[in-house]
Design a protein around this motif. Structure first.
Motif, PDB file in Angstrom:
ATOM      1  N   CYS A  80      42.272 -59.001 -30.029  1.00  0.00           N
ATOM      2  CA  CYS A  80      42.111 -59.361 -31.452  1.00  0.00           C
ATOM      3  C   CYS A  80      40.915 -60.292 -31.639  1.00  0.00           C
ATOM      4  CB  CYS A  80      43.382 -59.992 -31.978  1.00  0.00           C
ATOM      5  SG  CYS A  80      44.779 -58.833 -32.092  1.00  0.00           S
ATOM      6  N   ALA A  81      40.756 -61.187 -30.711  1.00  0.00           N
ATOM      7  CA  ALA A  81      39.622 -62.109 -30.807  1.00  0.00           C
ATOM      8  C   ALA A  81      38.307 -61.366 -30.677  1.00  0.00           C
ATOM      9  CB  ALA A  81      39.755 -63.192 -29.730  1.00  0.00           C
ATOM     10  N   ALA A  82      38.285 -60.413 -29.740  1.00  0.00           N
ATOM     11  CA  ALA A  82      37.054 -59.626 -29.554  1.00  0.00           C
ATOM     12  C   ALA A  82      36.740 -58.811 -30.791  1.00  0.00           C
ATOM     13  CB  ALA A  82      37.196 -58.720 -28.322  1.00  0.00           C
ATOM     14  N   ILE A  83      37.752 -58.203 -31.375  1.00  0.00           N
ATOM     15  CA  ILE A  83      37.550 -57.405 -32.593  1.00  0.00           C
ATOM     16  C   ILE A  83      37.022 -58.293 -33.716  1.00  0.00           C
ATOM     17  CG2 ILE A  83      38.731 -56.090 -34.381  1.00  0.00           C
ATOM     18  CD1 ILE A  83      40.587 -55.012 -32.184  1.00  0.00           C
ATOM     19  N   LEU A  84      37.589 -59.497 -33.821  1.00  0.00           N
ATOM     20  CA  LEU A  84      37.116 -60.401 -34.867  1.00  0.00           C
ATOM     21  C   LEU A  84      35.655 -60.779 -34.651  1.00  0.00           C
ATOM     22  CD1 LEU A  84      40.213 -62.766 -35.291  1.00  0.00           C
ATOM     23  CD2 LEU A  84      39.372 -61.047 -36.912  1.00  0.00           C
ATOM     24  N   VAL A  85      35.289 -61.029 -33.403  1.00  0.00           N
ATOM     25  CA  VAL A  85      33.890 -61.399 -33.121  1.00  0.00           C
ATOM     26  C   VAL A  85      32.947 -60.246 -33.449  1.00  0.00           C
ATOM     27  CG1 VAL A  85      32.261 -62.015 -31.282  1.00  0.00           C
ATOM     28  CG2 VAL A  85      34.520 -63.118 -31.402  1.00  0.00           C
ATOM     29  N   VAL A  86      33.345 -59.029 -33.022  1.00  0.00           N
ATOM     30  CA  VAL A  86      32.503 -57.858 -33.299  1.00  0.00           C
ATOM     31  C   VAL A  86      32.399 -57.607 -34.797  1.00  0.00           C
ATOM     32  CG1 VAL A  86      32.302 -55.358 -32.991  1.00  0.00           C
ATOM     33  CG2 VAL A  86      32.955 -56.815 -31.055  1.00  0.00           C
ATOM     34  N   SER A  87      33.550 -57.743 -35.471  1.00  0.00           N
ATOM     35  CA  SER A  87      33.542 -57.528 -36.929  1.00  0.00           C
ATOM     36  C   SER A  87      32.641 -58.531 -37.619  1.00  0.00           C
ATOM     37  CB  SER A  87      34.965 -57.622 -37.480  1.00  0.00           C
ATOM     38  OG  SER A  87      35.791 -56.624 -36.897  1.00  0.00           O
ATOM     39  N   ALA A  88      32.698 -59.747 -37.156  1.00  0.00           N
ATOM     40  CA  ALA A  88      31.847 -60.782 -37.748  1.00  0.00           C
ATOM     41  C   ALA A  88      30.369 -60.471 -37.510  1.00  0.00           C
ATOM     42  CB  ALA A  88      32.218 -62.152 -37.179  1.00  0.00           C
ATOM     43  N   ALA A  89      30.060 -59.989 -36.294  1.00  0.00           N
ATOM     44  CA  ALA A  89      28.665 -59.669 -35.981  1.00  0.00           C
ATOM     45  C   ALA A  89      28.177 -58.499 -36.834  1.00  0.00           C
ATOM     46  CB  ALA A  89      28.543 -59.355 -34.483  1.00  0.00           C
ATOM     47  N   VAL A  90      29.025 -57.455 -36.944  1.00  0.00           N
ATOM     48  CA  VAL A  90      28.651 -56.285 -37.765  1.00  0.00           C
ATOM     49  C   VAL A  90      28.467 -56.703 -39.215  1.00  0.00           C
ATOM     50  CG1 VAL A  90      29.456 -54.076 -38.620  1.00  0.00           C
ATOM     51  CG2 VAL A  90      29.730 -54.648 -36.196  1.00  0.00           C
ATOM     52  N   ALA A  91      29.393 -57.593 -39.707  1.00  0.00           N
ATOM     53  CA  ALA A  91      29.279 -58.024 -41.106  1.00  0.00           C
ATOM     54  C   ALA A  91      27.974 -58.783 -41.327  1.00  0.00           C
ATOM     55  CB  ALA A  91      30.487 -58.888 -41.466  1.00  0.00           C
ATOM     56  N   CYS A  92      27.632 -59.616 -40.366  1.00  0.00           N
ATOM     57  CA  CYS A  92      26.384 -60.381 -40.504  1.00  0.00           C
ATOM     58  C   CYS A  92      25.171 -59.425 -40.478  1.00  0.00           C
ATOM     59  CB  CYS A  92      26.259 -61.402 -39.371  1.00  0.00           C
ATOM     60  SG  CYS A  92      27.451 -62.763 -39.511  1.00  0.00           S
ATOM     61  N   TRP A  93      25.212 -58.395 -39.592  1.00  0.00           N
ATOM     62  CA  TRP A  93      24.099 -57.455 -39.510  1.00  0.00           C
ATOM     63  C   TRP A  93      23.952 -56.671 -40.804  1.00  0.00           C
ATOM     64  CZ3 TRP A  93      23.952 -52.058 -39.550  1.00  0.00           C
ATOM     65  CH2 TRP A  93      22.726 -51.470 -39.201  1.00  0.00           C
ATOM     66  N   LEU A  94      25.106 -56.255 -41.374  1.00  0.00           N
ATOM     67  CA  LEU A  94      25.066 -55.505 -42.622  1.00  0.00           C
ATOM     68  C   LEU A  94      24.519 -56.372 -43.760  1.00  0.00           C
ATOM     69  CD1 LEU A  94      28.441 -53.511 -42.477  1.00  0.00           C
ATOM     70  CD2 LEU A  94      26.102 -52.582 -42.250  1.00  0.00           C
ATOM     71  N   LEU A  95      24.956 -57.621 -43.801  1.00  0.00           N
ATOM     72  CA  LEU A  95      24.472 -58.498 -44.865  1.00  0.00           C
ATOM     73  C   LEU A  95      22.966 -58.719 -44.757  1.00  0.00           C
ATOM     74  CD1 LEU A  95      27.349 -61.162 -44.993  1.00  0.00           C
ATOM     75  CD2 LEU A  95      26.823 -59.398 -46.706  1.00  0.00           C
TER      76      LEU A  95
END
Length: 416
Positions: free
Chosen positions: A25-40
């Motif tokens: 879950c922690a890894a998914i959250l980190v990846v999701s955060a990174a993808v969200a930052c890249w998209l923004l």
């Protein structure tokens, strides 16, 4: 009971699976955060004012979301802390209950042991053999010394034993010699019982650790042999009808409560020198065959010697009698001395002084009634001080109306 190995493995597996889930879950959250930052950055990273405004709005929303997440985390942490504290309190409560149960079990075991020892000692005290009775007395002594809560009950048992009928041994012919030896052995048992009582009633015995405070002593009707109390302290003492054989010494004894010696008989000398009677003291109808000495004794409460017989010398020199003192009907066959005695109210109506009577330097702070007193020999009131009313009505000296010389008081009556 320990759980089987399979159960332990399942628990370990559960714990490992839980940890893996958390890590994933922690890894998914980190990846999701990174993808969200890249998209923004991809969408709004052109540097225009509109993009900057959108990024600020997104940052604000993110801050609010993070703050809300932190608040939720704090709430969960507080809940977890509350649950842990509740579990700890429950464990402490369970531990206290177990400790109380263990303490109750120990107390019950101790009480059963005390009861068993007490019953065994009392059974020994009722034996027909003197050595067994002696062993019972010593067992009771040890039991009372180790268990302060049992002391009064054990003292009551010992005094009850002394109150049982007993006759002093007298030398006899061979036909009654066995009975004489039995009485002689019983005498030793009784002397041991007396020593146990007198030892533990002394505040200074054994550096004080053997002293039994607040003890009531009931020896009414008992036969006491050479009874001796030195510096002892007794709460309430009852010696009604007791027979004191031999010499009686109660030197410096402190009677905290009431004391009753009514109808007691003293076959030898009886010394109450420096004794203190804090409560009421009654010697009505007592008989002193030997000398009776109350020198420097202190009587705080009411004191009564009604119809008391003094066959030997009676001395109350330097005694302090603060309460109401009554000697009505008392008989003094030997010399009577009240030198330097201090009275408050003294009532001596009908007293008979067969020998010399000395009241030199005595002080009477209250009323002094010597009505119908018979002074049969030398009588002196030299330097006596009378503050209250004085009555000598009906008093006689060798059958003649008594006229005390140079007495001063508020109301002095010498008429017959």
């Amino acid at each position: 009971m320990n759980p089987p190995p399979s159960a332990r493995r399942e628990r370990v597996g559960d714990k490992v699976l839980s940890n893996r889930t958390i890590a994933l879950c922690a890894a998914i959250l980190v990846v999701s955060a990174a993808v969200a930052c890249w998209l923004l950055l991809r969408l709004y990273g052109h540097g225009t004012d509109a993009d900057k405004a959108r990024l600020d709005g997104i940052r604000t929303v993110g801050t609010i979301v993070l703050g809300a997440g932190g608040a939720v985390a704090l709430l969960l942490a507080a809940r977890k802390q509350q649950t842990a504290e509740h579990d700890l309190a429950t464990k402490r409560h369970d531990l206290a209950l177990r400790e109380q149960a263990n303490e109750d079990a120990r107390h019950d075991a101790a009480e059963r042991r005390i009861t068993d020892l007490y019953l065994k000692a009392v059974e020994q005290l009722g034996s027909e053999k003197a050595p067994v009775r002696l062993a019972g007395l010593h067992a009771l002594d040890r039991l009372a010394q180790d268990n302060p809560a049992q002391r009064q009950r054990i003292v009551d048992v010992i005094t009850a034993y002394l109150r049982m009928p007993y006759a002093l041994p007298e030398p006899a012919e061979s036909a009654a010699r066995e009975r004489y030896w039995v009485q002689l052995q019983e005498r030793e048992v009784r002397l041991t019982a007396q020593r146990i009582l007198t030892d533990h009633l002394d505040p200074l015995s054994g550096a004080g650790h053997r002293f039994w405070p607040d003890i009531d002593l009931d020896l009414s009707g008992a036969l006491l042999i050479d009874f001796t109390l030195r510096g002892c302290q007794i709460n309430n003492g009852r010696f009604v009808g007791a027979e004191f054989a031999g010499r009686t010494l109660m030197l410096g004894v402190s009677f905290v409560g009431d004391t009753h010696f009514g109808d007691a008989t003293f076959s030898g000398d009886a010394w109450f020198v420096e004794a203190t009677f804090n409560g009421n003291a009654r010697f009505d109808r007592a008989e002193f065959a030997g000398d009776a000495r109350f020198d420097e004794a202190t009587f705080v409460g009411a004191t009564a010697f009604r119809d008391t017989t003094f066959l030997g010398e009676a001395r109350f020199d330097d005694a302090t009698l603060s309460g109401n003192v009554v000697f009505s009907g008392a008989t003094f066959t030997g010399n009577a001395s009240f030198r330097r005695a201090s009275f408050t109210d003294a009532w001596l109506p009908g007293v008979e002084f067969s020998r010399d009577a000395y009241f030199d330097r005595a002080t009477f702070a209250g009323d002094a009634w010597f009505s119908r007193v018979a002074f049969s020999s030398y009588t002196t009131f030299d330097l006596a001080v009378f503050t209250g009313d004085i009555r000598f009505s009906g008093a006689t000296l060798d059958g003649v109306a008594y006229q005390p010389p140079q007495l001063q008081g508020d109301d002095v009556l010498f008429d017959q």
